[in-house]
Design a protein around this motif. Structure first.
Motif, short mmCIF file in Angstrom:
data_model
loop_
_atom_site.label_atom_id
_atom_site.label_comp_id
_atom_site.label_asym_id
_atom_site.label_seq_id
_atom_site.Cartn_x
_atom_site.Cartn_y
_atom_site.Cartn_z
N THR A 184 0.87 -1.12 0.10
CA THR A 184 0.12 -0.14 -0.11
C THR A 184 0.89 1.09 -0.04
OG1 THR A 184 -1.99 1.12 1.00
CG2 THR A 184 -0.16 0.05 2.42
N GLY A 185 0.51 2.31 -0.44
CA GLY A 185 1.12 3.55 -0.59
C GLY A 185 -0.01 4.72 -0.75
N ALA A 186 0.91 5.97 -0.61
CA ALA A 186 -0.04 7.20 -0.55
C ALA A 186 0.23 8.02 -1.83
CB ALA A 186 0.27 8.10 0.73
N LEU A 187 -0.81 8.27 -2.56
CA LEU A 187 -0.69 9.08 -3.76
C LEU A 187 -0.63 10.46 -3.35
CD1 LEU A 187 -3.25 7.54 -6.18
CD2 LEU A 187 -0.58 7.02 -6.21
N ASP A 188 -1.06 10.95 -2.03
CA ASP A 188 -1.16 12.23 -1.67
C ASP A 188 -1.76 12.05 -0.25
OD1 ASP A 188 -0.95 15.20 -1.74
OD2 ASP A 188 -3.23 14.82 -1.12
N ASP A 189 -0.93 12.84 0.59
CA ASP A 189 -1.28 12.64 2.09
C ASP A 189 -0.98 14.15 2.77
OD1 ASP A 189 -1.92 12.40 4.76
OD2 ASP A 189 -0.82 10.43 4.95
N GLN A 190 -1.86 14.92 3.14
CA GLN A 190 -1.87 16.16 3.59
C GLN A 190 -0.97 16.34 5.10
OE1 GLN A 190 -6.09 17.79 3.61
NE2 GLN A 190 -5.66 18.53 1.46
N SER A 191 -0.99 15.07 5.71
CA SER A 191 -0.42 15.18 7.06
C SER A 191 1.21 14.78 6.70
CB SER A 191 -1.06 14.05 8.04
OG SER A 191 -1.07 12.64 7.45
N ALA A 192 1.48 14.08 5.70
CA ALA A 192 2.84 13.77 5.51
C ALA A 192 3.32 14.17 4.26
CB ALA A 192 2.94 12.24 5.73
N PRO A 193 3.55 15.64 3.98
CA PRO A 193 3.80 16.11 2.44
C PRO A 193 5.12 15.74 2.33
CG PRO A 193 3.80 17.96 4.16
CD PRO A 193 3.04 16.73 4.73
N GLN A 194 5.23 15.34 0.94
CA GLN A 194 6.72 15.14 0.53
C GLN A 194 7.30 13.68 1.21
OE1 GLN A 194 9.03 18.64 0.84
NE2 GLN A 194 8.22 19.78 -0.68
N GLU A 195 6.51 13.02 2.06
CA GLU A 195 7.15 11.81 2.44
C GLU A 195 6.83 10.62 1.65
OE1 GLU A 195 9.05 11.73 5.41
OE2 GLU A 195 8.89 13.91 5.21
N THR A 196 7.68 9.55 2.03
CA THR A 196 7.57 8.21 0.94
C THR A 196 6.56 7.37 1.72
OG1 THR A 196 9.58 8.73 -0.20
CG2 THR A 196 8.54 6.46 -0.32
N GLU A 197 5.32 7.38 1.78
CA GLU A 197 4.41 6.76 2.47
C GLU A 197 4.28 5.29 1.59
OE1 GLU A 197 0.29 7.31 4.71
OE2 GLU A 197 1.44 8.97 4.18
N PHE A 198 4.73 4.37 1.94
CA PHE A 198 4.82 3.01 1.26
C PHE A 198 5.13 1.72 1.87
CE2 PHE A 198 6.04 0.22 -2.20
CZ PHE A 198 4.92 0.03 -3.00
N GLY A 199 4.39 0.79 1.75
CA GLY A 199 4.90 -0.33 2.67
C GLY A 199 3.98 -1.58 2.48
N PRO A 200 4.33 -2.54 3.35
CA PRO A 200 3.54 -3.99 3.05
C PRO A 200 2.50 -3.69 4.04
CG PRO A 200 5.45 -4.02 4.60
CD PRO A 200 5.66 -2.98 4.00
N THR A 201 1.34 -4.42 3.62
CA THR A 201 0.05 -4.22 4.23
C THR A 201 -0.43 -5.98 4.37
OG1 THR A 201 -2.21 -3.46 4.41
CG2 THR A 201 -1.15 -4.05 2.17
N PHE A 202 -1.26 -6.09 5.60
CA PHE A 202 -1.67 -7.58 5.72
C PHE A 202 -3.12 -7.35 6.08
CE2 PHE A 202 -2.29 -11.05 8.72
CZ PHE A 202 -2.02 -12.11 8.00
N ALA A 203 -4.10 -8.24 6.03
CA ALA A 203 -5.36 -8.17 6.56
C ALA A 203 -5.98 -9.56 6.67
CB ALA A 203 -6.21 -7.29 5.72
#
Length: 215
Positions: free
Chosen positions: A32-51
């Motif tokens: 999973t990863g963020a295309l846009d996140d107002q709380s974390a501008p310019q951060e690389t928000e990406f990683g594994p997910t499990f459900a």
């Protein structure tokens, strides 16, 4: 907002009980990863997910986890994590055969919708002195989403790939706050210091690419 979302989840769950066609556990894992996140501008928000979830007919209630800072070390100790509760529903479902040139044929396809709540743990280090969120390392969020699923096996277990998009909202937390008046101040300035207290919501748009095993 939380109470309204909880009511909607219960209503959808009750509506789906009469459509029970299959029931059993399911597991999803992927990225999973963020295309846009107002709380974390310019951060690389990406990683594994499990459900891990339980399916009842067209509905699936699941607990999901994501390691959002897997590729970005600019966080507090321990990184950024999200733990949530999610309700998914098959909005459209077809078990016709679909074949794509150069790829294996699939035996099912779905369009799904989802809604849920989650909590994020950790802080982003936006620069040497700025943290997001500033006041806490825990943030509550709610989300809605939609996606597609292509299955190459549907009986007795469903094996398939899912691609989805999720819109999440969370209470806005000011990036810089004077410790002497956190939670009570309005906007003010002085020599070399800016304090702020703002309200509103931070929005995030995320994508998920996962593999499903189960019912």
């Amino acid at each position: 907002m939380k109470h309204a979302l909880a009511g909607a989840l219960v209503a959808v769950a009750v509506a789906g009980v009469g459509q029970v066609a299959q029931a059993g556990p399911s597991v999803r894992f992927g990225l999973t990863g963020a295309l846009d996140d107002q709380s974390a501008p310019q951060e690389t928000e990406f990683g594994p997910t499990f459900a891990l979830g339980e399916r009842v007919g067209p509905l699936m209630l699941e607990a999901d986890y994501a390691y959002l800072s897997f590729f970005d070390p600019d966080t507090s100790n321990g990184g950024m994590h999200r733990l949530g509760l999610n309700l998914r529903a098959d909005l459209l479902r077809s078990t016709n055969h679909y074949c794509f040139r150069g790829m294996a044929c699939t035996r099912g396809a779905s369009l799904y919708g989802e809604a849920g709540v989650a909590e994020r743990f950790g802080q982003w280090h936006l620069d040497a002195s700025t943290r997001s969120p500033a006041d806490t390392d825990r943030v509550h969020e709610v989300h809605i989403g939609a996606g597609i699923e292509l299955d190459n096996h549907i009986h007795p277990y469903r094996y398939g790939w899912q691609l989805g998009i999720r819109l999440a909202v969370a209470p806005h937390d000011p990036l810089e706050v004077d410790p002497s008046c956190r939670g009570t101040c309005t906007m003010s300035t002085s020599a070399g210091t800016t304090t702020s207290k703002t309200t509103g919501m931070d929005r995030a748009v995320l994508i998920e690419w996962t593999f499903l095993i189960g019912q």
